[in-house]
Scaffold this active site. Structure first.
Site, PDB file in Angstrom:
ATOM      1  N   SER A 158      36.084  40.031  50.199  1.00 61.81           N
ATOM      2  CA  SER A 158      37.517  40.102  50.471  1.00 61.81           C
ATOM      3  C   SER A 158      38.371  39.392  49.419  1.00 61.81           C
ATOM      4  O   SER A 158      39.576  39.597  49.365  1.00 61.81           O
ATOM      5  CB  SER A 158      37.822  39.505  51.841  1.00 61.81           C
ATOM      6  OG  SER A 158      37.614  38.107  51.817  1.00 61.81           O
ATOM      7  N   GLY A 159      37.754  38.586  48.587  1.00 62.35           N
ATOM      8  CA  GLY A 159      38.526  37.865  47.588  1.00 62.35           C
ATOM      9  C   GLY A 159      38.877  38.738  46.394  1.00 62.35           C
ATOM     10  O   GLY A 159      38.474  39.905  46.315  1.00 62.35           O
TER      11      GLY A 159
ATOM     12  N   CYS B 293      36.699  31.359  33.992  1.00 61.90           N
ATOM     13  CA  CYS B 293      37.538  32.262  33.198  1.00 61.90           C
ATOM     14  C   CYS B 293      38.035  31.559  31.943  1.00 61.90           C
ATOM     15  O   CYS B 293      37.924  32.096  30.834  1.00 61.90           O
ATOM     16  CB  CYS B 293      38.687  32.795  34.035  1.00 61.90           C
ATOM     17  SG  CYS B 293      39.663  31.541  34.884  1.00 61.90           S
TER      18      CYS B 293
ATOM     19  N   ASN C  59      41.341  37.492  33.528  1.00 64.96           N
ATOM     20  CA  ASN C  59      40.539  36.503  34.253  1.00 64.96           C
ATOM     21  C   ASN C  59      39.668  37.125  35.336  1.00 64.96           C
ATOM     22  O   ASN C  59      38.640  36.567  35.706  1.00 64.96           O
ATOM     23  CB  ASN C  59      41.438  35.418  34.856  1.00 64.96           C
ATOM     24  CG  ASN C  59      42.539  35.993  35.714  1.00 64.96           C
ATOM     25  OD1 ASN C  59      43.327  36.818  35.250  1.00 64.96           O
ATOM     26  ND2 ASN C  59      42.597  35.582  36.967  1.00 64.96           N
TER      27      ASN C  59
END
Lengths: 355, 355, 355, 355
Positions: B10-11, B153, B322
């Site tokens: 879900s992220g 990132c 990112n």
């Protein structure tokens, strides 16, 4: 009432000057100068301004500036540096005060000026009469000054950010690395493809990764005030995706001993009584500050100082609205002091946040 | 087809993994794991995804991971570091390959890990088995690797940006000052007031002006590869007003002699044949690059190197998305190499620009 | 491989065509045409594109198009309407397929064309040979078509949004009020002060509050397909503060009986099997849809239909990426059908969200 | 000096009230009320505000409001509607003037109130005493009024936009279709995933495509003033990608004869002498107006009226800053009139543009 003229009325700084002068209780706008926009009303050029601004329209500025001079006690030049260099010469001694917002008279050292403004011819004897208009740092010099050169937007932020280290603590700054982030209004309204909304929105554009003349300006300022104090200052500048406001980060390395706990106190003391520099704790609010969104539309410069023990450095952050404290607002602040008004006259508006 | 599971569906990184796996010709999505989102279809969580994505819905991941393991040849963990630390332990040796996108296994030096991830307990013997998954810099280590830890990132951008200086030129980097600027997607979808649109839009938010664990991660990486080469690396990080993509600027000071004219050539040679690192000339395009908008949605990392003779420094700029090269895309790239596929398989999409 | 040329390579639609053609497994880019950008590489014009795109540079398109025609099986014209009108005439019958993305051939009724494109002279006999390229609504017409005119971005959204009401339910639409909201990429890269970032960012600019030629185009389309079905369609268009994507809202009043519960089912049935039109429930996801951010970079058009019982109206929402489904993507989709490829070939990329 | 309290000091409207009251020459801030933010200084909640705002901190508002009442001549309620409904009852007759910015007392018709505010219980006898605070349209009613209900942000724009048609020209508006576009500040600072920056930025979010209570409020207002004049008014509302400001477009259909050339004159005449409503020509400036960016931070409502001969409709556009003329500014304007001050007192700041 002090009668005020604005030359360069169609640009962003010009519009901001009109906004601030019109809100100012002691100033009266008596002249608007421009070339391509001659004949237009201010609200046609700057759609936010009130529609009926004193019935003024933009007038061309010709060779003969006597009439202009007669109508004004002070003239703001929001013009490109070459135009300012030329106009300032003609207006000097004809108007009680000329305030130049361009870079024409910022750098004093002739060789430095020539390097960073190769196309801006100016007379040294004229240049030497200008006061550098960062009110918090030049003491009483502004009172009665006939010629005032306003610092660059980045230069204002960096100078205010570093001043307590140099002028109060007397630190020897071995290396200062400045990283500047600015909104698109810093580039004005010139037609450049890279500044069209589709290409500028969402960008982090390294438009000056090496070499920015505001860095030279800052060095020149501290060299005058405290020779040798800033040994190396480099700057890289980026355009980010908003319109108004900038944040300058200065990463400072010094070989001198630094009392980490005293840093913020020093800043608070140094700027005590100066309304427009707010020394802020990084974590005091629900969003991290300094952030230009917390000064938008106002004349504040928010400053933070942090000690990075691990990295052996001091981190200084300074945020301001490039069109206000970085341009028009600081110019009005300098004018206030020039005419012996309280420096905050007409400049007490709060930031508009969020926006 | 390689059967793939994504835990943490879900992220933002989870959604990006689903996007990339579904576009990949050799991967088949066979498991989606999550807790609060259990029972939901991917397109309900990530409205851009196609509606009928294989009929999968999100499933909870319980104590017993045997069924999960049976259904997958590789599992991506797009979970918070404490969850990853725990799950990786249970999945190791049950699944041919576990790829962790969290920070749980990025830093190898135990003391450093403890300092920057104090809440992430992990077993050292497990941690030591992880390969650090920045494919351009770890040679053949990824082939067949059972456990892969993907870099942060910012760490990806900085590491790729500095590697030619350290690993190719062998420079001794006395001081590296990193300034990082990132969009809001870097913060994920946690509910924090400061990340609401009204407060985040238009901001230049100094959220980590001093101390960022990605800096520690970069130092740890170079320390392993070339001990002592990076003597001081500090970092400050800012949130700017866009959603996706970051730019890392590294200001590098060295006492070694640097051949300014050879710098870019060195970078081009170092990354020759590596599709996803593009060495770019600062002024080659109609907008300045590297800029994250020029890599949006793609797996590219754009890198520039400039010599600042005046300042006695090297300026390195590195931009990436990112969520792609900084997370999901690099994870897929690592998986490709793990399973002996060409590294660009499924990752050849162009950036979406302008956006 | 089908050999493809793109004329108008430096514009936004041109850049998007290059992106999509290069990602397409059955297409080969063999010609790039332009005037001011002649001699430049694609990645210099569109910084996102891969650097080494087949070694192609932009070439001028002269009077003699024979060589161009010899090198291409299909030519996309991403040129202004007057240029397209002229070039299409020269290329017709010399190239198997010409696909025009401009407005030159969209409106068929000569009086309407003249009113909305007064400066675009075209020959009627040529215009009549064009197929209107909205693939979901023109059945088999595209197969083998030598000349294809791609609809406007708004026209695509509105036409797809209204089609089930008109063509499936046979409703008599008394009044349709369209409100269109678009990002800045809809205006291309022409140099206009109003499109500079400082003035365009944060704006809700009513650039066409009365009268938009895409409305005329939609009316013309339905008039051909079902005369008299759309009795009044007005449109107002606004530029909002993002770059890519548009949302068209159609507020529909009809005197016919409407079965509110059946509306969505009708839409689902009508678009069954058409991958690129997604009928969406307004509340199914964590953000309201249709929203152009959920289709960014993809060829989807998201459509919703709602019944407003109180207001006695139907609300139709349609979102698409104006550069993909509203331009380059739809053009490639039409080309696929022209050459009997599956319509989704090369177009299966997911939206990039969030961005 | 008029002593003023603000309850709901931590929200966006609360912050804006503090900004405006502090800038107002005749108002003194004497009380700040809140629950979760009790104990905090204003500048901690609203980082733009000056740091030392009279030494006030937020205080909880308990059962006993006598002390609060003693300290204030006027109290602004910037609280959710249920809280306002309750607090207004307790403060009425204890404070000379209560100004409620919530929806609790906007709709007068009990059945309509119940439908759109089902959770807001209020006493009718109290509700009937409120004056609806849109100063330009309620004549002398505000002078001395003890209870003032401020209209919704959209309702203000729509009501001001339609008033000349209804109240001056006496048109019978058969169908009014309103399309509203608003920045994210309209949603306040509640924690909702959809309002996080990554999901809200770049969006055109149809958050209320059918049914918005501000439409009911407008209908209720005109029904009181001119029964039957607005026969059908529907509204759809969208969140767009900026923070502050809204644009309401009203597409008006009438069977009455309309003199197209007289429309704008009528608007100019109707609002003559009312500083805060600016009737603007669509094309008079370098960017199209009305646009909320041209009123940002100010109390202006910019209005345009256009006749669409082809479509047989009138297009009315109205733009305002939802936090100023749509909330706090209008509340201060109403207070000015309540206390017989010139309506513009403390509200003469120009818009901040560009921003």
């Amino acid at each position: 009432m002090i009668r005020v003229g604005v030359v360069g009325a169609s640009g962003l700084a010009g519009g901001e000057l009109i906004r601030l002068v019109d809100q100012h209780p002691e100033l009266e706008l008596t002249f608007l100068g421009g070339s391509s926009s001659a004949g237009r009303r201010p609200s046609q050029l700057h759609p936010g301004l009130r529609l009926d601004l004193g019935g003024l329209t933009v007038e061309p500025v010709g060779e003969d500036v006597r009439e202009l001079a007669d109508r004004c006690d002070a003239v703001f030049l929001a013009t490109p540096a070459p135009v300012s260099a030329e106009l300032a010469g003609r207006l000097a001694d004809r108007v009680p005060c000329v305030l130049d917002l361009s870079g024409a008279f910022r750098i004093r050292t002739p060789e430095l000026h020539e390097r960073w403004y190769p196309k801006v011819a100016r007379r040294t004897e004229l240049a030497d009469r200008f006061v550098y208009g960062v009110p918090e740092l030049v003491g009483e010099e502004l009172a009665g000054a006939p010629l005032i050169s306003l610092p660059g937007c980045y230069a204002t932020a960096i100078t205010l950010g570093l001043a307590p280290l140099v002028l109060e603590l007397g630190l020897d700054l071995r290396t200062v690395v400045v990283d500047g982030k600015s909104g698109s209004s810093g580039g004005g309204l010139q037609l450049r493809t890279a500044d069209l909304h589709p290409l500028r929105n969402g960008a982090i554009a390294p438009y000056a990764p090496v070499g920015h003349r505001h860095a030279a300006e800052v060095g020149d300022f501290f060299q005058r005030g405290k020779p040798g104090s800033v040994r190396s200052l480099t700057m890289s500048a980026y355009g980010v995706s908003h319109v108004r406001g900038l944040l300058a980060s200065a990463y400072v390395f010094t070989d001198d001993e630094v009392d980490a706990r005293a840093l913020q106190r020093t800043y608070l003391r140094f700027y005590k009584g100066r309304r427009f520099v707010r020394v802020r704790r990084h974590t005091e609010t629900l969003v991290p500050v300094p952030d230009p969104q917390a000064v938008l539309g106002s004349n504040y410069c928010d400053v933070s100082v942090l000690h990075d023990a691990d990295g052996g450095r001091i981190v200084v952050l300074a945020a301001l609205d490039n069109l206000v404290k970085g341009a028009a607002g600081q110019a009005v602040q300098a004018l206030n002091l020039r005419f012996s008004l309280p420096e905050e006259t007409g400049l007490t508006m709060h930031p508009v946040m969020p926006a």
